[in-house]
Design a protein around this motif. Structure first.
Motif, PDB file in Angstrom:
ATOM      1  N   HIS A 231    -127.276 112.673   7.937  1.00  0.00           N
ATOM      2  CA  HIS A 231    -127.838 113.347   9.114  1.00  0.00           C
ATOM      3  C   HIS A 231    -127.119 114.662   9.367  1.00  0.00           C
ATOM      4  CE1 HIS A 231    -129.517 109.319  10.271  1.00  0.00           C
ATOM      5  NE2 HIS A 231    -130.532 110.126  10.477  1.00  0.00           N
ATOM      6  N   CYS A 232    -127.876 115.580   9.858  1.00  0.00           N
ATOM      7  CA  CYS A 232    -127.339 116.933  10.068  1.00  0.00           C
ATOM      8  C   CYS A 232    -126.451 116.996  11.300  1.00  0.00           C
ATOM      9  CB  CYS A 232    -128.508 117.892  10.230  1.00  0.00           C
ATOM     10  SG  CYS A 232    -127.984 119.574  10.492  1.00  0.00           S
ATOM     11  N   ARG A 233    -125.309 117.664  11.176  1.00  0.00           N
ATOM     12  CA  ARG A 233    -124.433 117.887  12.338  1.00  0.00           C
ATOM     13  C   ARG A 233    -124.439 119.362  12.723  1.00  0.00           C
ATOM     14  NH1 ARG A 233    -119.122 118.840  10.284  1.00  0.00           N
ATOM     15  NH2 ARG A 233    -118.156 117.656  11.952  1.00  0.00           N
ATOM     16  N   MET A 234    -125.391 120.099  12.178  1.00  0.00           N
ATOM     17  CA  MET A 234    -125.611 121.504  12.540  1.00  0.00           C
ATOM     18  C   MET A 234    -124.374 122.385  12.357  1.00  0.00           C
ATOM     19  SD  MET A 234    -128.802 121.774  13.282  1.00  0.00           S
ATOM     20  CE  MET A 234    -128.987 123.329  14.122  1.00  0.00           C
ATOM     21  N   CYS A 235    -123.644 122.144  11.271  1.00  0.00           N
ATOM     22  CA  CYS A 235    -122.467 122.975  11.029  1.00  0.00           C
ATOM     23  C   CYS A 235    -122.859 124.360  10.507  1.00  0.00           C
ATOM     24  CB  CYS A 235    -121.545 122.286  10.033  1.00  0.00           C
ATOM     25  SG  CYS A 235    -122.267 122.119   8.389  1.00  0.00           S
ATOM     26  N   GLY A 236    -124.051 124.474   9.932  1.00  0.00           N
ATOM     27  CA  GLY A 236    -124.541 125.770   9.474  1.00  0.00           C
ATOM     28  C   GLY A 236    -124.065 126.168   8.091  1.00  0.00           C
ATOM     29  N   GLU A 237    -123.319 125.281   7.411  1.00  0.00           N
ATOM     30  CA  GLU A 237    -122.762 125.679   6.106  1.00  0.00           C
ATOM     31  C   GLU A 237    -123.844 125.878   5.048  1.00  0.00           C
ATOM     32  OE1 GLU A 237    -119.532 122.972   5.258  1.00  0.00           O
ATOM     33  OE2 GLU A 237    -118.579 123.538   7.151  1.00  0.00           O
ATOM     34  N   CYS A 238    -124.924 125.104   5.137  1.00  0.00           N
ATOM     35  CA  CYS A 238    -126.032 125.266   4.178  1.00  0.00           C
ATOM     36  C   CYS A 238    -126.660 126.655   4.326  1.00  0.00           C
ATOM     37  CB  CYS A 238    -127.086 124.187   4.405  1.00  0.00           C
ATOM     38  SG  CYS A 238    -127.626 124.069   6.110  1.00  0.00           S
ATOM     39  N   GLU A 239    -126.770 127.087   5.564  1.00  0.00           N
ATOM     40  CA  GLU A 239    -127.421 128.362   5.852  1.00  0.00           C
ATOM     41  C   GLU A 239    -126.615 129.518   5.267  1.00  0.00           C
ATOM     42  OE1 GLU A 239    -129.573 127.847   9.700  1.00  0.00           O
ATOM     43  OE2 GLU A 239    -128.574 129.747  10.089  1.00  0.00           O
TER      44      GLU A 239
ATOM     45  N   VAL B 251    -131.884 127.475   7.408  1.00  0.00           N
ATOM     46  CA  VAL B 251    -131.941 126.133   6.824  1.00  0.00           C
ATOM     47  C   VAL B 251    -131.595 125.050   7.848  1.00  0.00           C
ATOM     48  CG1 VAL B 251    -131.172 124.700   4.909  1.00  0.00           C
ATOM     49  CG2 VAL B 251    -131.199 127.170   4.634  1.00  0.00           C
ATOM     50  N   ALA B 252    -130.500 125.259   8.588  1.00  0.00           N
ATOM     51  CA  ALA B 252    -130.053 124.219   9.522  1.00  0.00           C
ATOM     52  C   ALA B 252    -131.097 123.971  10.603  1.00  0.00           C
ATOM     53  CB  ALA B 252    -128.719 124.622  10.151  1.00  0.00           C
ATOM     54  N   ASP B 253    -131.752 125.033  11.057  1.00  0.00           N
ATOM     55  CA  ASP B 253    -132.778 124.846  12.095  1.00  0.00           C
ATOM     56  C   ASP B 253    -133.973 124.076  11.556  1.00  0.00           C
ATOM     57  OD1 ASP B 253    -131.649 126.276  14.388  1.00  0.00           O
ATOM     58  OD2 ASP B 253    -131.743 128.002  13.056  1.00  0.00           O
ATOM     59  N   VAL B 254    -134.325 124.348  10.311  1.00  0.00           N
ATOM     60  CA  VAL B 254    -135.448 123.620   9.709  1.00  0.00           C
ATOM     61  C   VAL B 254    -135.084 122.139   9.592  1.00  0.00           C
ATOM     62  CG1 VAL B 254    -136.873 123.374   7.651  1.00  0.00           C
ATOM     63  CG2 VAL B 254    -136.283 125.649   8.467  1.00  0.00           C
ATOM     64  N   VAL B 255    -133.853 121.857   9.162  1.00  0.00           N
ATOM     65  CA  VAL B 255    -133.412 120.461   9.043  1.00  0.00           C
ATOM     66  C   VAL B 255    -133.445 119.799  10.417  1.00  0.00           C
ATOM     67  CG1 VAL B 255    -131.440 118.963   8.514  1.00  0.00           C
ATOM     68  CG2 VAL B 255    -131.990 120.867   6.995  1.00  0.00           C
ATOM     69  N   ARG B 256    -133.010 120.530  11.437  1.00  0.00           N
ATOM     70  CA  ARG B 256    -132.998 119.984  12.798  1.00  0.00           C
ATOM     71  C   ARG B 256    -134.418 119.597  13.243  1.00  0.00           C
ATOM     72  NH1 ARG B 256    -132.742 123.710  17.501  1.00  0.00           N
ATOM     73  NH2 ARG B 256    -132.536 122.460  19.371  1.00  0.00           N
TER      74      ARG B 256
ATOM     75  N   ALA C 103    -123.668 122.428  -0.516  1.00  0.00           N
ATOM     76  CA  ALA C 103    -122.714 122.855   0.523  1.00  0.00           C
ATOM     77  C   ALA C 103    -122.570 121.818   1.633  1.00  0.00           C
ATOM     78  CB  ALA C 103    -123.182 124.176   1.137  1.00  0.00           C
ATOM     79  N   CYS C 104    -123.522 120.901   1.720  1.00  0.00           N
ATOM     80  CA  CYS C 104    -123.558 119.975   2.862  1.00  0.00           C
ATOM     81  C   CYS C 104    -122.598 118.814   2.668  1.00  0.00           C
ATOM     82  CB  CYS C 104    -124.981 119.455   3.068  1.00  0.00           C
ATOM     83  SG  CYS C 104    -125.056 118.306   4.454  1.00  0.00           S
ATOM     84  N   ARG C 105    -121.649 118.696   3.590  1.00  0.00           N
ATOM     85  CA  ARG C 105    -120.657 117.622   3.482  1.00  0.00           C
ATOM     86  C   ARG C 105    -121.184 116.291   4.013  1.00  0.00           C
ATOM     87  NH1 ARG C 105    -115.754 120.064   6.513  1.00  0.00           N
ATOM     88  NH2 ARG C 105    -117.316 121.491   7.315  1.00  0.00           N
ATOM     89  N   ASN C 106    -122.364 116.344   4.661  1.00  0.00           N
ATOM     90  CA  ASN C 106    -122.923 115.108   5.211  1.00  0.00           C
ATOM     91  C   ASN C 106    -123.958 114.464   4.294  1.00  0.00           C
ATOM     92  OD1 ASN C 106    -121.447 115.587   7.515  1.00  0.00           O
ATOM     93  ND2 ASN C 106    -123.076 114.837   8.849  1.00  0.00           N
ATOM     94  N   GLY C 107    -124.170 115.066   3.132  1.00  0.00           N
ATOM     95  CA  GLY C 107    -125.135 114.491   2.199  1.00  0.00           C
ATOM     96  C   GLY C 107    -126.570 114.561   2.684  1.00  0.00           C
ATOM     97  N   VAL C 108    -126.886 115.589   3.451  1.00  0.00           N
ATOM     98  CA  VAL C 108    -128.258 115.729   3.964  1.00  0.00           C
ATOM     99  C   VAL C 108    -129.190 116.197   2.831  1.00  0.00           C
ATOM    100  CG1 VAL C 108    -129.721 116.989   5.605  1.00  0.00           C
ATOM    101  CG2 VAL C 108    -127.407 116.293   6.272  1.00  0.00           C
ATOM    102  N   PRO C 109    -130.330 115.533   2.659  1.00  0.00           N
ATOM    103  CA  PRO C 109    -131.281 115.984   1.640  1.00  0.00           C
ATOM    104  C   PRO C 109    -132.035 117.225   2.129  1.00  0.00           C
ATOM    105  CG  PRO C 109    -132.141 114.056   2.772  1.00  0.00           C
ATOM    106  CD  PRO C 109    -130.785 114.331   3.367  1.00  0.00           C
ATOM    107  N   VAL C 110    -131.354 118.342   2.096  1.00  0.00           N
ATOM    108  CA  VAL C 110    -131.827 119.551   2.767  1.00  0.00           C
ATOM    109  C   VAL C 110    -133.189 120.015   2.232  1.00  0.00           C
ATOM    110  CG1 VAL C 110    -131.237 121.930   3.336  1.00  0.00           C
ATOM    111  CG2 VAL C 110    -129.427 120.248   3.102  1.00  0.00           C
ATOM    112  N   VAL C 111    -133.313 120.049   0.904  1.00  0.00           N
ATOM    113  CA  VAL C 111    -134.560 120.580   0.332  1.00  0.00           C
ATOM    114  C   VAL C 111    -135.739 119.680   0.711  1.00  0.00           C
ATOM    115  CG1 VAL C 111    -135.746 121.190  -1.807  1.00  0.00           C
ATOM    116  CG2 VAL C 111    -133.318 121.740  -1.532  1.00  0.00           C
TER     117      VAL C 111
END
Ligand code: SF4
Ligand code: SF4
Length: 369
Positions: free
Chosen positions: A288-296, A305-310, A350-358
């Motif tokens: 789950h996303c913690r909105m750290c913004g590192e992917c972006e 990216v983070a906003d889309v995941v949110r 880049a995501c430390r939370n293992g979020v399937p961003v794509v």
């Protein structure tokens, strides 16, 4: 009729009557006398260096709250309300205006500033919608640390304070939150900080909260119940025991939940439960996303990216926020188009939370457009 149906009418009037009496004796919200015992209702805490005394559990209004539920919450002592013109296409702020009509002096009002810090027309329109000349505290809504450092915010805060639009200024943030909070502390003119926060973020955020506490800034936690289904009330004392925290601000949709939240705020701190809740929070944040913004920061296309995941996360995991997901996604500046995503996977790596961003990007584009 709203979910108030879940709570019997006799219970409602009994509780409201008791609290109305207690409020009349003790005063509520901003007007409550220092040290005056409250027969019931949540404890009041000073918000940092301000003269605002706010209840330890308070009302957020995204998604929009029912007017009667808000009135009930105020009668129960949840006398700090935070709102925004952006919640539910302006419905939330209108409901707040209705709920506080005739009892402005009983509430501490917070308003999120979603417009530029020199946009007087937007500021005046928001106050007019609320039916007030000023709010107690306004919050700049900023999600990038370098933007927090932009001097236009300090100038805007000083100008609007002088003009009497608000008494205190805070910062609210849900993305790159740790960086934004540190930048706000460096800026030195803020009175309060309101980040999205979960128990799973303690390690990173506690030093920031300790610094804020030393510098006498009030801390308001929001979105604390995200991904804590089943323990969202039980966790309350643990948040309230966090250094510097004045209140948990959250939407509460029903009369019984208001009662449960207030009761939870008075529960003793159970350290064994704390260990279990922290472990559970860590596990529930996996993926789950913690909105750290590192992917972006690493996206070569410059996507939000983070906003889309949110948005995708809201849509999938939080039924009460589905409309917010649609609205937020529509409001994103998506240039270039998400279809230009090159599947480079840098965001996921880049995501430390293992979020399937794509996957979230693809899904958001297919279900939220
Ligand atoms: S998807 Fe991962 S890297 Fe991106 S904001 Fe969320 S937690 Fe951070
Ligand atoms: S996969 Fe797409 S969103 Fe992720 S970093 Fe690459 S281009 Fe950006």
């Amino acid at each position: 009729m709203n979910s108030s149906n879940q709570y019997s009418r006799s219970d409602f009037f009994k509780s409201a009557g008791v609290m109305a009496g207690a409020a009349a004796m003790a005063g509520t919200g901003a007007q409550a006398a220092e040290g005056m015992p409250r027969e019931s209702g949540p404890e009041l805490r000073q918000l940092g260096k301000t003269d605002l005394r706010i209840p330890v559990v308070s009302l957020g209004t995204a998604p929009a709250q029912d007017v009667n539920v808000m009135k009930f919450a105020i009668a129960q002592g949840m006398t700090f309300i935070h709102t925004s013109t952006s919640y539910k296409k302006g419905v939330a702020i209108k409901n707040v205006a209705e709920a506080i009509k005739g009892q402005r002096d009983k509430v501490v009002l917070g308003l999120k500033i979603t417009w530029a810090p020199d946009d007087d027309a937007a500021m005046d329109a928001a106050l007019e919608t609320l039916g007030v000349d000023s709010v107690d505290i306004a919050f700049f809504n900023i999600h990038k640390a370098d933007q927090v450092r932009d001097p236009k915010y300090r100038l805007g805060a000083e100008r609007w304070k002088k003009a009497g639009k608000f008494r205190y200024i805070g910062l609210t943030t849900h993305k790159e939150a740790a960086g934004c909070l540190k930048a706000a502390l460096d800026e030195g003119f803020y009175d309060a900080l309101m980040p999205s926060y979960s128990l799973s973020m303690e390690e990173e955020f506690l030093p920031i909260f300790e610094r804020a506490h030393k510098e006498n800034l009030g801390i308001i936690l929001m979105k604390t119940h995200k991904n804590l289904t089943g323990s969202e009330f039980e966790v309350t004392p643990h948040y309230l025991a966090t250094t510097g925290v004045a209140t948990i601000n959250r939407g509460v949709a029903s009369f019984p939940d208001i009662k449960k939240l207030i009761e939870a705020s008075k529960a003793p701190l159970d350290e064994q439960a704390g260990i279990r809740l922290r472990e559970s929070a860590q596990v529930s944040m996996t993926g789950h996303c913690r909105m750290c913004g590192e992917c972006e920061a690493v996206c070569p296309q410059g996507f939000q990216v983070a906003d889309v995941v949110r948005c995708s996360d809201y849509y999938l995991e939080h039924s009460e926020y589905v409309e917010t997901a649609y609205e937020t996604y529509r409001g994103l500046a998506r240039t270039p188009s998400p279809s230009a995503c090159g599947d480079c996977n840098l965001c996921e790596r880049a995501c430390r939370n293992g979020v399937p961003v794509v996957h979230h990007i693809r899904r958001a584009e297919s279900v939220l457009t």
